[in-house]
Design a protein around this motif. Structure first.
Motif, PDB file in Angstrom:
ATOM      1  N   MET A  57       0.810  -1.221   0.000  1.00 25.82           N
ATOM      2  CA  MET A  57       0.000   0.000   0.000  1.00 25.82           C
ATOM      3  C   MET A  57       0.849   1.280   0.000  1.00 25.82           C
ATOM      4  O   MET A  57       0.660   2.168   0.826  1.00 25.82           O
ATOM      5  CB  MET A  57      -0.950  -0.012   1.199  1.00 25.82           C
ATOM      6  CG  MET A  57      -1.936  -1.181   1.185  1.00 25.82           C
ATOM      7  SD  MET A  57      -3.000  -1.297   2.635  1.00 25.82           S
ATOM      8  CE  MET A  57      -4.000   0.188   2.440  1.00 25.82           C
ATOM      9  N   ALA A  58       1.795   1.355  -0.907  1.00 22.82           N
ATOM     10  CA  ALA A  58       2.668   2.526  -1.000  1.00 22.82           C
ATOM     11  C   ALA A  58       2.217   3.437  -2.136  1.00 22.82           C
ATOM     12  O   ALA A  58       1.876   2.972  -3.229  1.00 22.82           O
ATOM     13  CB  ALA A  58       4.110   2.074  -1.219  1.00 22.82           C
ATOM     14  N   SER A  59       2.243   4.738  -1.901  1.00 23.40           N
ATOM     15  CA  SER A  59       1.848   5.682  -2.948  1.00 23.40           C
ATOM     16  C   SER A  59       2.960   5.835  -3.975  1.00 23.40           C
ATOM     17  O   SER A  59       4.147   5.669  -3.660  1.00 23.40           O
ATOM     18  CB  SER A  59       1.542   7.043  -2.325  1.00 23.40           C
ATOM     19  OG  SER A  59       2.747   7.663  -1.891  1.00 23.40           O
ATOM     20  N   PRO A  60       2.601   6.150  -5.214  1.00 19.50           N
ATOM     21  CA  PRO A  60       3.637   6.385  -6.229  1.00 19.50           C
ATOM     22  C   PRO A  60       4.629   7.464  -5.812  1.00 19.50           C
ATOM     23  O   PRO A  60       5.831   7.340  -6.073  1.00 19.50           O
ATOM     24  CB  PRO A  60       2.831   6.798  -7.460  1.00 19.50           C
ATOM     25  CG  PRO A  60       1.498   6.162  -7.266  1.00 19.50           C
ATOM     26  CD  PRO A  60       1.249   6.223  -5.788  1.00 19.50           C
ATOM     27  N   ALA A  61       4.161   8.509  -5.156  1.00 17.11           N
ATOM     28  CA  ALA A  61       5.050   9.610  -4.758  1.00 17.11           C
ATOM     29  C   ALA A  61       6.100   9.132  -3.756  1.00 17.11           C
ATOM     30  O   ALA A  61       7.287   9.500  -3.855  1.00 17.11           O
ATOM     31  CB  ALA A  61       4.234  10.753  -4.167  1.00 17.11           C
ATOM     32  N   ASP A  62       5.708   8.340  -2.790  1.00 14.28           N
ATOM     33  CA  ASP A  62       6.666   7.833  -1.806  1.00 14.28           C
ATOM     34  C   ASP A  62       7.642   6.854  -2.450  1.00 14.28           C
ATOM     35  O   ASP A  62       8.838   6.844  -2.132  1.00 14.28           O
ATOM     36  CB  ASP A  62       5.936   7.158  -0.650  1.00 14.28           C
ATOM     37  CG  ASP A  62       5.287   8.156   0.288  1.00 14.28           C
ATOM     38  OD1 ASP A  62       5.770   9.300   0.362  1.00 14.28           O
ATOM     39  OD2 ASP A  62       4.289   7.794   0.947  1.00 14.28           O
ATOM     40  N   LEU A  63       7.136   6.017  -3.342  1.00 14.81           N
ATOM     41  CA  LEU A  63       8.006   5.070  -4.036  1.00 14.81           C
ATOM     42  C   LEU A  63       9.032   5.800  -4.902  1.00 14.81           C
ATOM     43  O   LEU A  63      10.183   5.369  -5.014  1.00 14.81           O
ATOM     44  CB  LEU A  63       7.166   4.140  -4.908  1.00 14.81           C
ATOM     45  CG  LEU A  63       6.309   3.120  -4.154  1.00 14.81           C
ATOM     46  CD1 LEU A  63       5.278   2.502  -5.092  1.00 14.81           C
ATOM     47  CD2 LEU A  63       7.175   2.036  -3.527  1.00 14.81           C
ATOM     48  N   ALA A  64       8.602   6.891  -5.492  1.00 12.26           N
ATOM     49  CA  ALA A  64       9.510   7.665  -6.342  1.00 12.26           C
ATOM     50  C   ALA A  64      10.746   8.110  -5.559  1.00 12.26           C
ATOM     51  O   ALA A  64      11.868   8.082  -6.078  1.00 12.26           O
ATOM     52  CB  ALA A  64       8.782   8.879  -6.912  1.00 12.26           C
ATOM     53  N   VAL A  65      10.536   8.500  -4.305  1.00 13.36           N
ATOM     54  CA  VAL A  65      11.648   8.953  -3.469  1.00 13.36           C
ATOM     55  C   VAL A  65      12.488   7.772  -2.989  1.00 13.36           C
ATOM     56  O   VAL A  65      13.713   7.748  -3.137  1.00 13.36           O
ATOM     57  CB  VAL A  65      11.122   9.758  -2.267  1.00 13.36           C
ATOM     58  CG1 VAL A  65      12.269  10.126  -1.326  1.00 13.36           C
ATOM     59  CG2 VAL A  65      10.392  11.000  -2.730  1.00 13.36           C
ATOM     60  N   ALA A  66      11.829   6.777  -2.405  1.00 15.21           N
ATOM     61  CA  ALA A  66      12.553   5.664  -1.778  1.00 15.21           C
ATOM     62  C   ALA A  66      13.324   4.828  -2.793  1.00 15.21           C
ATOM     63  O   ALA A  66      14.425   4.358  -2.503  1.00 15.21           O
ATOM     64  CB  ALA A  66      11.566   4.789  -1.011  1.00 15.21           C
ATOM     65  N   LEU A  67      12.738   4.631  -3.973  1.00 16.13           N
ATOM     66  CA  LEU A  67      13.357   3.759  -4.970  1.00 16.13           C
ATOM     67  C   LEU A  67      14.092   4.532  -6.055  1.00 16.13           C
ATOM     68  O   LEU A  67      14.590   3.923  -7.005  1.00 16.13           O
ATOM     69  CB  LEU A  67      12.283   2.861  -5.611  1.00 16.13           C
ATOM     70  CG  LEU A  67      11.470   1.990  -4.658  1.00 16.13           C
ATOM     71  CD1 LEU A  67      10.535   1.069  -5.453  1.00 16.13           C
ATOM     72  CD2 LEU A  67      12.362   1.179  -3.744  1.00 16.13           C
ATOM     73  N   GLU A  68      14.135   5.870  -5.902  1.00 14.82           N
ATOM     74  CA  GLU A  68      14.794   6.730  -6.905  1.00 14.82           C
ATOM     75  C   GLU A  68      14.220   6.468  -8.292  1.00 14.82           C
ATOM     76  O   GLU A  68      14.915   6.157  -9.258  1.00 14.82           O
ATOM     77  CB  GLU A  68      16.309   6.502  -6.887  1.00 14.82           C
ATOM     78  CG  GLU A  68      16.943   6.818  -5.544  1.00 14.82           C
ATOM     79  CD  GLU A  68      18.426   6.489  -5.493  1.00 14.82           C
ATOM     80  OE1 GLU A  68      18.942   5.924  -6.489  1.00 14.82           O
ATOM     81  OE2 GLU A  68      19.069   6.784  -4.485  1.00 14.82           O
ATOM     82  N   MET A  69      12.885   6.617  -8.365  1.00 16.88           N
ATOM     83  CA  MET A  69      12.154   6.414  -9.621  1.00 16.88           C
ATOM     84  C   MET A  69      11.363   7.682  -9.924  1.00 16.88           C
ATOM     85  O   MET A  69      10.161   7.767  -9.652  1.00 16.88           O
ATOM     86  CB  MET A  69      11.210   5.201  -9.494  1.00 16.88           C
ATOM     87  CG  MET A  69      11.930   3.886  -9.205  1.00 16.88           C
ATOM     88  SD  MET A  69      10.768   2.493  -9.029  1.00 16.88           S
ATOM     89  CE  MET A  69      10.123   2.353 -10.703  1.00 16.88           C
ATOM     90  N   PRO A  70      12.015   8.716 -10.460  1.00 21.57           N
ATOM     91  CA  PRO A  70      11.343  10.014 -10.673  1.00 21.57           C
ATOM     92  C   PRO A  70      10.116   9.935 -11.562  1.00 21.57           C
ATOM     93  O   PRO A  70       9.221  10.789 -11.456  1.00 21.57           O
ATOM     94  CB  PRO A  70      12.442  10.873 -11.311  1.00 21.57           C
ATOM     95  CG  PRO A  70      13.471   9.910 -11.815  1.00 21.57           C
ATOM     96  CD  PRO A  70      13.425   8.743 -10.901  1.00 21.57           C
ATOM     97  N   ALA A  71      10.011   8.916 -12.414  1.00 22.04           N
ATOM     98  CA  ALA A  71       8.836   8.818 -13.295  1.00 22.04           C
ATOM     99  C   ALA A  71       7.550   8.609 -12.517  1.00 22.04           C
ATOM    100  O   ALA A  71       6.455   8.895 -13.017  1.00 22.04           O
ATOM    101  CB  ALA A  71       9.037   7.666 -14.275  1.00 22.04           C
ATOM    102  N   LEU A  72       7.665   8.123 -11.282  1.00 19.89           N
ATOM    103  CA  LEU A  72       6.465   7.898 -10.470  1.00 19.89           C
ATOM    104  C   LEU A  72       6.027   9.145  -9.716  1.00 19.89           C
ATOM    105  O   LEU A  72       4.907   9.195  -9.195  1.00 19.89           O
ATOM    106  CB  LEU A  72       6.715   6.768  -9.464  1.00 19.89           C
ATOM    107  CG  LEU A  72       7.069   5.388 -10.011  1.00 19.89           C
ATOM    108  CD1 LEU A  72       7.266   4.410  -8.855  1.00 19.89           C
ATOM    109  CD2 LEU A  72       5.971   4.895 -10.949  1.00 19.89           C
ATOM    110  N   ALA A  73       6.896  10.139  -9.643  1.00 20.86           N
ATOM    111  CA  ALA A  73       6.641  11.275  -8.754  1.00 20.86           C
ATOM    112  C   ALA A  73       5.373  12.041  -9.110  1.00 20.86           C
ATOM    113  O   ALA A  73       4.667  12.539  -8.217  1.00 20.86           O
ATOM    114  CB  ALA A  73       7.842  12.217  -8.767  1.00 20.86           C
TER     115      ALA A  73
END
Length: 397
Positions: free
Chosen positions: A251-267
């Motif tokens: 249940m992780a939001s795309p915005a949080d995943l973008a930061v934690a996994l260094e995936m700017p496309a999700l931000a």
């Protein structure tokens, strides 16, 4: 808490004995009645594992019970059973429907001489209906109920769960029903018939996802793509491979995943994309997680407060500090004198779990005690032993 409650358990592998064990843990005097050659779960073992001759299935479901070995097919055996049932608070059985009635001990028959009895029965498909006589076994019910079809990966086959979760859940439900009936009896003075089935237990296990389906939620496949936990999960909730293991993300939001996994496309994606674009997000996250080890990912996930958990196997559990704190594993001496490890009761009352008062017993270990309490004298008991109406461990010297 259940001190003074006597339960006569005519049960065999697995839901019935487990339900009876819950009651025994809470203080009920549970008398496990088995054939003189032992019940199925005493003579058969999952993984074919026996410890000093004791089946691990008995070790799983036998704690805190007294053992009575009884030939229920003999006239004397039926008379003994009748005497025990006359004063029982609860009777439990999980034979196929009608089996106990054919022996003279169905609910209506017992109720006639013990009107306050709580009579609990669990079967594969219920006591009535077109499929009542089908064999009920955990794997079969996982297949029948949709559970297997909804477990696993979209690119794989329907997958059964490893543990016997249907039996286990049926046991919990049955124990709850017995407790409710016993409480109701204190108000009404009347007994009750409590009936459970593996089929409805398997359905109940899926209450969240099945209710969603019944009310219009749909998916392209019965199971999720790219490691998604379920057909109804938001991406990327599921279990994904890392470079050296597996990691659960929940249940992780795309915005949080973008930061934690260094995936700017999700931000820039909104939270709703977890559902609207779940396959795309799940695949991308799965590919990213595979690039580093589990240990490498943990600090960033913790910093971003993303719900996560490394996947552990059984060998890891003895070193789990929280399980140790809860007293989950009970190392003790078994009835045969060998060290055994049991699972403790899963609830705590005023901060403590109910203790293991009796390890799983030898067959017939308390036969003499139970018969003596029922009013039989020593000569009668020894005659029953000699005729194999009952089975008993060696008489005290």
């Amino acid at each position: 808490m259940l001190s003074g409650i006597r339960v006569i358990s005519f049960n065999h592998f697995h839901a019935g004995p487990m339900a009876a064990q819950f009651l025994a843990d809470l203080g009920a005097d549970v008398i496990a009645v088995e054939p003189v050659d032992g019940a199925f779960h005493r003579n058969w073992a999952v993984a074919n594992r026996f410890v000093a001759g004791q089946s691990v299935n008995l070790l799983t479901t036998g704690r805190n019970k007294r053992s009575l070995a009884l030939d229920m097919k003999s006239a004397d055996g039926k008379a003994i059973a009748r005497r025990l049932l006359e004063t029982a608070d609860a009777v439990m059985e999980n034979f196929r429907p009608g089996a106990m009635a054919r022996m003279g001990f169905g609910y209506e028959q017992v109720k006639a001489f013990n009107p306050g009895v709580v009579y609990a029965s669990v079967s594969g498909y219920g006591a009535s209906g077109p499929d009542r006589d089908l064999p009920g076994q955990d794997l079969l019910l996982q297949a029948r109920s949709g559970l297997a079809a909804r477990t696993g990966r979209a690119d794989g086959a329907p997958t059964p769960t490893g543990p016997v979760i249907v039996d286990q859940h049926a046991a919990s439900l049955l124990a709850m029903g017995i407790l409710a009936a016993l409480l109701g009896r204190t108000k009404s003075g009347r007994g009750c018939l409590v009936e459970g089935s593996l089929l409805q237990s398997a359905i109940d296990l899926q209450s969240e996802s099945l209710t969603a389906w019944l009310n219009g939620a749909r998916s392209d496949t019965p199971r999720g793509y790219h490691g998604l936990a379920s057909w109804c999960s938001a991406g990327p909730s599921g279990i994904h491979a890392t470079a050296d293991g597996f990691l659960a993300i929940s249940m992780a939001s795309p915005a949080d995943l973008a930061v934690a996994l260094e995936m700017p496309a999700l931000a820039a994606l909104p939270a709703s994309a977890g559902f609207d674009r779940r396959d795309e997000i799940t695949q991308a996250v799965a590919e990213r997680l595979a690039q580093k080890t589990t240990a490498d990912w943990l600090p960033a996930l913790q910093k971003q407060a993303i719900w996560h958990m490394p996947v552990k196997d059984y060998d890891d559990l003895r070193d789990d500090a929280q399980l140790a704190h809860l007293g989950t594993f009970v190392d003790t001496q078994g009835a045969e004198g060998e060290p055994v490890t049991l699972l403790g009761h899963p609830l705590r009352f005023d901060g403590a779990a109910p203790p293991v008062r009796l390890v799983p017993q030898k067959l017939g270990a308390q036969t003499r005690d139970v018969l003596r309490e029922a009013g039989y004298d020593g000569a009668q008991i020894e005659a029953f032993v000699q005729s194999r109406t009952v089975g008993a461990t060696a008489a005290p010297a």
